[in-house]
Design a protein around this motif. Structure first.
Motif, PDB file in Angstrom:
ATOM      1  N   LEU A 259      29.962  37.916  35.345  1.00 58.11           N
ATOM      2  CA  LEU A 259      31.058  38.752  35.139  1.00 58.11           C
ATOM      3  C   LEU A 259      31.774  39.439  36.497  1.00 58.11           C
ATOM      4  CD1 LEU A 259      30.831  40.119  31.519  1.00 58.11           C
ATOM      5  CD2 LEU A 259      32.446  38.554  32.429  1.00 58.11           C
ATOM      6  N   THR A 260      30.821  40.138  37.389  1.00 56.49           N
ATOM      7  CA  THR A 260      31.115  40.555  38.551  1.00 56.49           C
ATOM      8  C   THR A 260      31.522  39.513  39.282  1.00 56.49           C
ATOM      9  OG1 THR A 260      29.198  42.038  37.873  1.00 56.49           O
ATOM     10  CG2 THR A 260      30.352  42.326  40.100  1.00 56.49           C
ATOM     11  N   GLY A 262      32.858  36.622  38.759  1.00 57.66           N
ATOM     12  CA  GLY A 262      34.194  36.020  38.078  1.00 57.66           C
ATOM     13  C   GLY A 262      35.352  37.037  38.566  1.00 57.66           C
ATOM     14  N   ALA A 263      34.897  38.377  38.160  1.00 52.74           N
ATOM     15  CA  ALA A 263      36.061  39.472  38.265  1.00 52.74           C
ATOM     16  C   ALA A 263      36.523  39.378  39.765  1.00 52.74           C
ATOM     17  CB  ALA A 263      35.504  40.774  37.868  1.00 52.74           C
ATOM     18  N   ALA A 264      35.642  39.257  40.750  1.00 53.89           N
ATOM     19  CA  ALA A 264      35.879  39.313  42.031  1.00 53.89           C
ATOM     20  C   ALA A 264      36.779  38.271  42.350  1.00 53.89           C
ATOM     21  CB  ALA A 264      34.696  39.369  43.058  1.00 53.89           C
ATOM     22  N   ILE A 266      38.430  36.158  40.293  1.00 53.65           N
ATOM     23  CA  ILE A 266      39.856  36.086  39.589  1.00 53.65           C
ATOM     24  C   ILE A 266      40.853  37.081  40.449  1.00 53.65           C
ATOM     25  CG2 ILE A 266      41.196  36.592  37.554  1.00 53.65           C
ATOM     26  CD1 ILE A 266      38.536  35.619  36.121  1.00 53.65           C
ATOM     27  N   THR A 267      40.426  38.328  40.803  1.00 51.13           N
ATOM     28  CA  THR A 267      41.334  39.249  41.230  1.00 51.13           C
ATOM     29  C   THR A 267      41.613  38.726  42.679  1.00 51.13           C
ATOM     30  OG1 THR A 267      39.308  40.655  41.853  1.00 51.13           O
ATOM     31  CG2 THR A 267      40.641  41.147  39.649  1.00 51.13           C
ATOM     32  N   PRO A 273      41.479  32.307  35.168  1.00 55.15           N
ATOM     33  CA  PRO A 273      40.757  33.010  34.402  1.00 55.15           C
ATOM     34  C   PRO A 273      39.889  32.219  33.388  1.00 55.15           C
ATOM     35  CG  PRO A 273      42.883  34.130  34.497  1.00 55.15           C
ATOM     36  CD  PRO A 273      42.802  32.897  35.170  1.00 55.15           C
TER      37      PRO A 273
ATOM     38  N   LEU B  38      31.640  43.511  26.391  1.00 51.67           N
ATOM     39  CA  LEU B  38      32.128  42.326  26.969  1.00 51.67           C
ATOM     40  C   LEU B  38      33.563  42.210  26.515  1.00 51.67           C
ATOM     41  CD1 LEU B  38      29.644  39.528  26.432  1.00 51.67           C
ATOM     42  CD2 LEU B  38      30.350  40.469  28.683  1.00 51.67           C
ATOM     43  N   VAL B  41      36.137  43.890  28.831  1.00 55.99           N
ATOM     44  CA  VAL B  41      35.955  43.276  30.242  1.00 55.99           C
ATOM     45  C   VAL B  41      36.724  41.889  30.030  1.00 55.99           C
ATOM     46  CG1 VAL B  41      34.464  41.954  31.867  1.00 55.99           C
ATOM     47  CG2 VAL B  41      33.861  43.945  30.762  1.00 55.99           C
ATOM     48  N   LEU B  45      40.100  40.396  32.017  1.00 58.94           N
ATOM     49  CA  LEU B  45      40.067  39.273  32.658  1.00 58.94           C
ATOM     50  C   LEU B  45      41.097  38.232  32.274  1.00 58.94           C
ATOM     51  CD1 LEU B  45      36.590  38.708  33.941  1.00 58.94           C
ATOM     52  CD2 LEU B  45      38.605  39.440  35.199  1.00 58.94           C
ATOM     53  N   PHE B  46      41.270  37.889  31.081  1.00 60.20           N
ATOM     54  CA  PHE B  46      42.119  36.953  30.162  1.00 60.20           C
ATOM     55  C   PHE B  46      43.689  37.551  30.102  1.00 60.20           C
ATOM     56  CE2 PHE B  46      38.095  35.099  28.222  1.00 60.20           C
ATOM     57  CZ  PHE B  46      37.841  34.609  29.327  1.00 60.20           C
ATOM     58  N   PRO B  50      44.201  41.172  35.538  1.00 58.22           N
ATOM     59  CA  PRO B  50      42.883  41.098  35.805  1.00 58.22           C
ATOM     60  C   PRO B  50      42.352  42.187  36.766  1.00 58.22           C
ATOM     61  CG  PRO B  50      43.858  39.174  36.238  1.00 58.22           C
ATOM     62  CD  PRO B  50      45.032  40.017  35.967  1.00 58.22           C
ATOM     63  N   GLY B  51      43.272  43.055  37.394  1.00 57.57           N
ATOM     64  CA  GLY B  51      42.549  44.004  38.222  1.00 57.57           C
ATOM     65  C   GLY B  51      42.098  45.378  37.631  1.00 57.57           C
ATOM     66  N   VAL B  53      39.859  45.058  35.530  1.00 55.28           N
ATOM     67  CA  VAL B  53      38.597  44.832  35.000  1.00 55.28           C
ATOM     68  C   VAL B  53      37.405  45.757  35.511  1.00 55.28           C
ATOM     69  CG1 VAL B  53      38.003  43.257  36.793  1.00 55.28           C
ATOM     70  CG2 VAL B  53      37.220  42.824  34.358  1.00 55.28           C
ATOM     71  N   TRP B  54      37.631  46.288  36.600  1.00 57.37           N
ATOM     72  CA  TRP B  54      36.431  47.085  37.104  1.00 57.37           C
ATOM     73  C   TRP B  54      35.937  48.330  36.262  1.00 57.37           C
ATOM     74  CZ3 TRP B  54      34.403  43.894  40.244  1.00 57.37           C
ATOM     75  CH2 TRP B  54      35.183  43.031  40.770  1.00 57.37           C
ATOM     76  N   LEU B  57      33.993  46.674  33.497  1.00 53.58           N
ATOM     77  CA  LEU B  57      32.822  46.157  33.894  1.00 53.58           C
ATOM     78  C   LEU B  57      31.826  47.102  34.373  1.00 53.58           C
ATOM     79  CD1 LEU B  57      32.022  43.174  34.768  1.00 53.58           C
ATOM     80  CD2 LEU B  57      32.751  43.470  36.957  1.00 53.58           C
ATOM     81  N   PHE B  60      29.823  47.803  31.245  1.00 50.52           N
ATOM     82  CA  PHE B  60      29.094  46.784  30.795  1.00 50.52           C
ATOM     83  C   PHE B  60      27.803  46.951  31.913  1.00 50.52           C
ATOM     84  CE2 PHE B  60      27.657  42.357  31.156  1.00 50.52           C
ATOM     85  CZ  PHE B  60      27.016  42.173  30.008  1.00 50.52           C
TER      86      PHE B  60
END
Lengths: 572, 570
Positions: A259-260, A262-264, A266-267, A273, B38, B41, B45-46, B50-51, B53-54, B57, B60
């Motif tokens: 996830l970490t 992926g997040a990086a 994706i952003t 996504p 999850l 998160v 993301l979906f 998406p920004g 998310v941090w 995350l 989590f």
């Protein structure tokens, strides 16, 4: 013989098991991919293609079904194959043990050999039914996943592999010399604890009778302390590493990494996504090989050691059988300059020349360690002499063939073994087709007939189930066995006769009744037997010290006379 | 399982075990709960931003960190508890074994016990260290995940929950079905092992009968039976394995279909349905591994049951107010002793005045050795009493009783050590001079001179490096050193060669001098000088008297005497 040669006859079923397992495991990816495709369809911009969604769901369900069928079939076939392999291993072991030289057994513990045929064969189980399929699946599935993931996004694939890399990085730390030494110490301590348990239990009667139970249990407890200390030390070294590895491979940790990353991506990296989904689903599976290695490795090691021991037994060389057996003429027995030792450099028999004439009784006497027991064991060819030869009816035993030999020689040794079978079968062991009357006649001669009639089902009584027999009774059955075999050469260890006076009498009666032409060799313990013998041989230190008729020897006032006098003085 | 473990170990070990189980359960729940995080998160993301998310995350991440710490601690706790329990188990076993009556130690038991004490204990204790964590996590984590699903979508949650009773029922049902087959297979295996040993030991005889070229039927039958039993076990296990896989996969399929349906209908958000499906996939593998883990747990359980049986065998009771006998006459008073439903000693009354010798004669299996063993309290009588110096042996502390008796057995067991160590077992505080005197009196010095290494020579496991007669001499030296007022001799001169026999006799004479003696013998020459002789047959005294009296009486003893004196030629 290699491990694979042992398994070759079963190779086809074995391959089937592995192939089915792999197909099942790969089919198991279908539902995961179905979720991925479902996600893509749902996340796609624009209207959702219903037909595509239902196709994907159906494909996933079908994959699950294939997985179910294949793994069930593989497990079933694997276990049935395993049973067949075990049976054939045990049969082959029995066959090999049935051919091994009798002498070979005397240097091994029955318990150890029984363990080979029992536990060791069972230990092959994971080798056949579980591990190969599981190991292959554990590598093939991640490999397929990995290739797929690379096509989706190579950067995230590498990130997903970070936990695996961390876990693998810990492996060398587990293999440092200090760790390995701890492991070795642990194995040794484990061996000591097993030994001290055995000693503790075997010696319990002595321990109690001499009030030494504290001492013996101290020894045991010392072994326990020793063991737990080394176990603690090993665990202290390994446990943090093992636990750390478990944490690195655990699903939450892997998901966090994915996830970490992926997040990086994706952003900032422009990854779609939806492409994250396959990593969430398949990424967890990538840790399987590392986990499987640790898990399946122990079993495989155990199985390998077991197969090694099985192979050792299977490759024992039987005493060579002659290519062209020679028929003996008569049954005169000659030992010509016979030398023999159990270990090289230490001879037990050092040049024995001896002739046993048909129709005579030869008594062997001598102190313990003089080689008496070894000498008589050469006649039924439990061993071959290292030098010189044993000749029966003019033929070297090695040219006689074992079938012919056992038709000519029978023996009653100290160690009587009765089978868990009927009394009649036990007596007729050497003559399977003997009639009932013959069996009864032999039993009468051996002084055991009346006792047999007292048993719950007479001659049909199963020894060990319906009844147990005392030591003396068992010995008389053994004597009846030898009498029924009616071979021209009889070898007898008279120590057999010491269970009780009835058995003693049975032996003497048997010796007296066996008329005429028989060649008899007896290890004598009683003066009466020696006095009745035609020839007495005094063995000392592996050589014949004196020989002659009993009266001659007593008259000579030599070693034999001195030998018997000490005994008489003490006993009378 | 845990209850059985604690029963075997004793209540004092309950806290660490409970703590470990609680820790492992907490870890499994923490894992399940962390998955709930999850959803935000993936929602981010979906979603369109998406920004964002941090923050979720990081949440989590924190949950994972908590889980990691718990997991690490509980793994270590498992290892530690396993090791502590292992030590406790060995101590308990050792203490208990030392207190069990010797009669309990049959040859059969000794073999089983050796295996149990080495491999069995490890396998049983391995439960805590290796099996417990995967088992708990395979049960608890999926359940927590179901709870998380319920929180996000009740339809999908309920569908997943439906799996729980099915899986549990299958586990219970398989466990029961397998127990029967496991037991049968264990019995067949035991039977086959017995046949293998028989086959090995009977090799010489079997070959003499030419029975090795054909397959030995008795063995082959038992091997085939074992294979059949194994096959039945496999076939009976298969439905359980398949049913479990079917149930788990059916539920997953239902979730997949239902999730697709709900998502297409817009009843549930896409991130939620995807998270739930990811978690469902995550739960399937541990559930499927349950059948494997349960099999191993069953194996460990069987070992625990065996250990429990040994640990619950009652030792001979010690008297609360022990009495010390002050004389050493011996008495059997209407003694009855049964072994199972077989009466071994049947109403025997005999007494031996202090300093006299009693000889017990009779056919093998008459119960002669048992009489000696009752005196030394290897067993307790079923009726009547055995007395030393007028005191019932059950009222004498076992240490005291043993200090009064020197027992020379037919089969001598020596410990792997030097000859001197083995002799010193007779009396721990003996001086060197006393040990030498005993050794000389037993004519053990001849043996020591001959051995490479002499005094310091090791005798090997069980005394294997010495001959039977030599071992016998060690045991006589031991008894001489012990210098106990009562001497028990059990067929001491059986199967000795003349040289050893002479030496052993000399030693025995010295041992018997001035002591109260009970000897079992069939070599009647050694018996004739006893003060009193009893003829034992089938557990009953059928004749008694001195040698001359019994000969005049003309009964079985006289028959025996004549039988052993007459040459066979007559």
């Amino acid at each position: 013989m290699s491990d694979t040669a042992l398994l070759r006859p079963h190779l086809r079923s074995f391959t089937t098991v592995v192939v089915l397992q792999v197909i099942g495991a790969v089919a198991g990816l279908a539902p995961l991919l179905a979720v991925v495709e479902l996600g893509r369809a749902l996340l796609a911009s624009g209207p959702v293609d219903h037909g595509h969604v239902w196709f994907v769901v159906t494909a996933g369900a079908a994959g699950l079904f294939v997985r179910l069928v294949c793994t069930a079939a593989s497990s079933g076939i694997g276990h049935l194959l395993d049973d067949r392999v075990q049976l054939s291993f045990r049969r082959r072991l029995a066959e090999a043990l049935g051919r091994a030289p009798i002498g070979w057994f005397s240097r091994r513990r029955t318990g150890e050999l029984a363990k080979v045929a029992g536990e060791d064969v069972s230990a092959v189980h994971p080798f056949i039914a579980h591990t190969p399929g599981e190991l292959v699946a554990a590598f093939v599935v991640p490999l397929v996943s990995l290739v797929y993931l690379f096509t989706v996004d190579w950067r995230l694939t590498l990130i997903t592999l970070i936990p695996v890399a961390l876990a693998v990085a810990l492996v060398p730390l587990m293999m440092t010399p200090a760790r390995l030494r701890e492991q070795k110490e642990f194995d040794a301590a484990m061996g000591r604890i097993a030994d001290s348990v055995v000693e503790f239990v075997h010696g319990i009667a002595v321990v109690k009778a001499f009030g030494g139970s504290e001492r013996a249990s101290r020894r045991f407890l010392a072994a326990v302390a020793d063991f737990t200390t080394s176990f603690f030390r090993m665990v202290r070294g390994l446990a943090p590493l093992g636990a750390g590895m478990q944490v690195a491979l655990s699903p939450p940790f892997v998901l966090l990494a994915v996830l970490t990353g992926g997040a990086a991506l994706i952003t900032n990296g422009g990854m779609a996504p939806a492409d994250l989904l396959p990593f969430l689903l398949l990424g967890l599976g990538l840790t399987a090989p590392v986990a499987a290695l640790g898990h399946g490795f122990d079993d495989t090691q155990t199985a390998r050691r077991a197969v090694g021991r099985i192979r050792d037994v299977l490759t024992v060389r039987p005493l060579p059988e002659p290519a062209h057996p020679v028929a003996p003429q008569g049954h005169r027995v000659e030992l010509r300059d016979v030398r023999f030792g159990y270990v090289t450099g230490h001879e037990v028999l050092r040049g024995i020349d001896l002739v046993l004439e048909p129709g005579t009784v030869t008594a062997v006497v001598g102190p313990s360690g003089s080689g008496k027991s070894t000498l008589v064991q050469l006649l039924p060819r439990f061993f071959d002499p290292a030098h010189g030869s044993v000749v029966l009816g003019g033929v070297d035993l090695r040219d006689l063939g074992s079938q012919a030999l056992y038709r000519l020689v029978s023996f009653v040794f100290q160690d009587v073994r009765l089978l868990r079978a009927s009394v009649a079968d036990n007596i007729a062991l050497a003559v399977p087709h003997a009639g009932h009357d013959d069996v009864v006649r032999a039993a009468r001669l051996a002084n055991i007939h009346d006792r047999i009639l007292e048993l719950p089902r007479g001659y049909d009584t199963v020894i060990g189930e319906d009844t147990g027999l005392s030591g003396g009774e068992a010995q008389r059955i053994a004597i009846a066995r030898a009498l029924l075999a009616d071979t021209p050469v009889l070898v007898l260890d008279e120590a057999t006769a010491f269970a009780d006076p009835q058995t003693e009498h049975a032996v003497r009666q048997a010796l007296a009744t066996l008329d005429g032409d028989r060649t008899i060799l007896v290890i004598a313990h009683r003066l009466e037997t020696v006095a009745d013998a035609d020839t007495v041989v005094l063995l000392e230190n592996g050589t014949v010290a004196e020989r002659g008729t009993p009266t001659e020897l007593l008259a000579q006032q030599g070693k034999f006379a001195a030998f018997w006098q000490t005994r008489e003085e003490e006993v009378r | 399982m845990i209850r059985l473990l604690l029963k075997v170990l004793g209540p004092e070990h309950a806290p660490p075990v409970r703590r470990t189980v609680a820790l492992m359960t907490t870890t499994a729940i923490a894992e399940g709960l962390s998955y709930a995080l999850l959803v935000p998160v993936l929602r981010a993301l979906f979603g369109s931003e998406p920004g964002d998310v941090w923050l979720p995350l990081a949440g989590f991440g924190a949950a994972v960190a908590i889980y990691a710490v718990l997991r690490y601690v509980s793994d270590l706790s498992g290892f530690r508890a396993g090791t502590t329990l292992l030590r406790a188990m060995y101590h308990r076993l050792g203490d208990h074994l030392a207190r069990l009556p010797i009669g309990w130690y049959s040859a059969d038991r000794v073999g089983q016990l050796s295996v149990l004490a080495s491999n069995g204990v490890l396998q049983a204790m391995g439960v805590i260290a290796h099996l417990l964590a995967p088992f708990i996590s395979a049960c608890v984590t999926p359940l927590t995940i179901v709870a998380v699903m319920l929180a996000f979508n009740w339809q999908l949650g309920l569908a997943a929950l439906a799996a729980a009773p099915v899986v549990a029922a299958i586990q219970v049902w398989t466990g029961r079905a397998m127990a029967v087959h496991d037991a049968e297979r264990a019995e067949r295996r035991h039977e086959a092992a017995g046949r293998v040993i028989e086959y090995l030991q009977a090799q010489p005889v079997l070959r003499a009968g030419g029975r090795t070229t054909e397959r030995f039927r008795l063995l082959d039958d038992s091997l085939t039976e074992l294979q059949r039993a194994s096959r039945r076990t496999v076939l009976s296990a298969l439905p359980g394995v398949v049913a479990l896989a079917l149930a788990v996969q059916a539920v997953f399929t239902v979730l997949l279909v239902l999730g697709a349906y709900l998502a297409l209908g817009g009843h549930i958000g896409v991130p939620e349905v995807l998270t739930i499906l990811v978690l469902a996939a995550r739960s399937a593998d541990p559930l499927l591994s349950l059948s494997d883990i349960s099999g191993k747990l069953r194996g460990a359980r069987a070992e625990l049951v065996r250990l429990d049986a040994v640990l619950h065998t009652p030792p001979l009771p010690e008297p609360p107010d022990p009495v010390e006998p002050d004389r050493h006459d011996l008495e059997f008073d209407s003694v009855v002793f049964r072994h199972g439903d077989h009466t071994v000693i049947d109403d025997v009354s005999v007494s031996v005045p202090e300093g006299r010798r009693l000889a017990v004669v009779g056919p093998s299996g008459a119960g002669k050795s048992t009489l000696l063993q009752l005196l030394a309290r290897f067993y307790d009588v079923d009726a009547g009493a055995v007395r030393v110096g007028g005191v019932d042996v059950r009222a004498v502390a076992s240490e005291v009783l043993m200090s009064r008796i020197a027992f020379v057995f037919q089969a001598v067991h020596l410990f792997d050590g030097t000859i001197e160590e083995n002799v010193r077992l007779g009396r721990a505080g003996a001086t060197d001079a006393e040990v030498r005197a005993a050794v000389t009196a037993a004519r053990l010095d001849e043996v020591i001179d001959r051995l490479p290494g002499g005094w310091a020579a090791h005798v090997g496991e069980g005394g294997a490096l010495l001959s039977g007669g030599e071992r016998q001499r060690v045991s006589i030296a031991r008894a001489l050193l012990k210098d106990a007022p009562v001497v028990l001799l059990d067929e001491v001169t059986s199967a000795l060669d003349p040289v050893n026999e002479a030496a052993v006799h000399a030693g025995i004479e010295r041992l018997m001098a001035g002591r109260t003696v009970v000897m079992v013998a069939h070599r009647l020459r050694t018996v004739r000088r006893a003060d009193h002789i009893v003829f034992l047959d089938n557990g009953r005294v059928t004749e008694q008297g001195t040698h001359e009296e019994l000969l005049r009486h003309g009964g079985r003893y006289a028959d025996y005497w004549h039988l052993s004196m007459t040459p066979a030629a007559d």
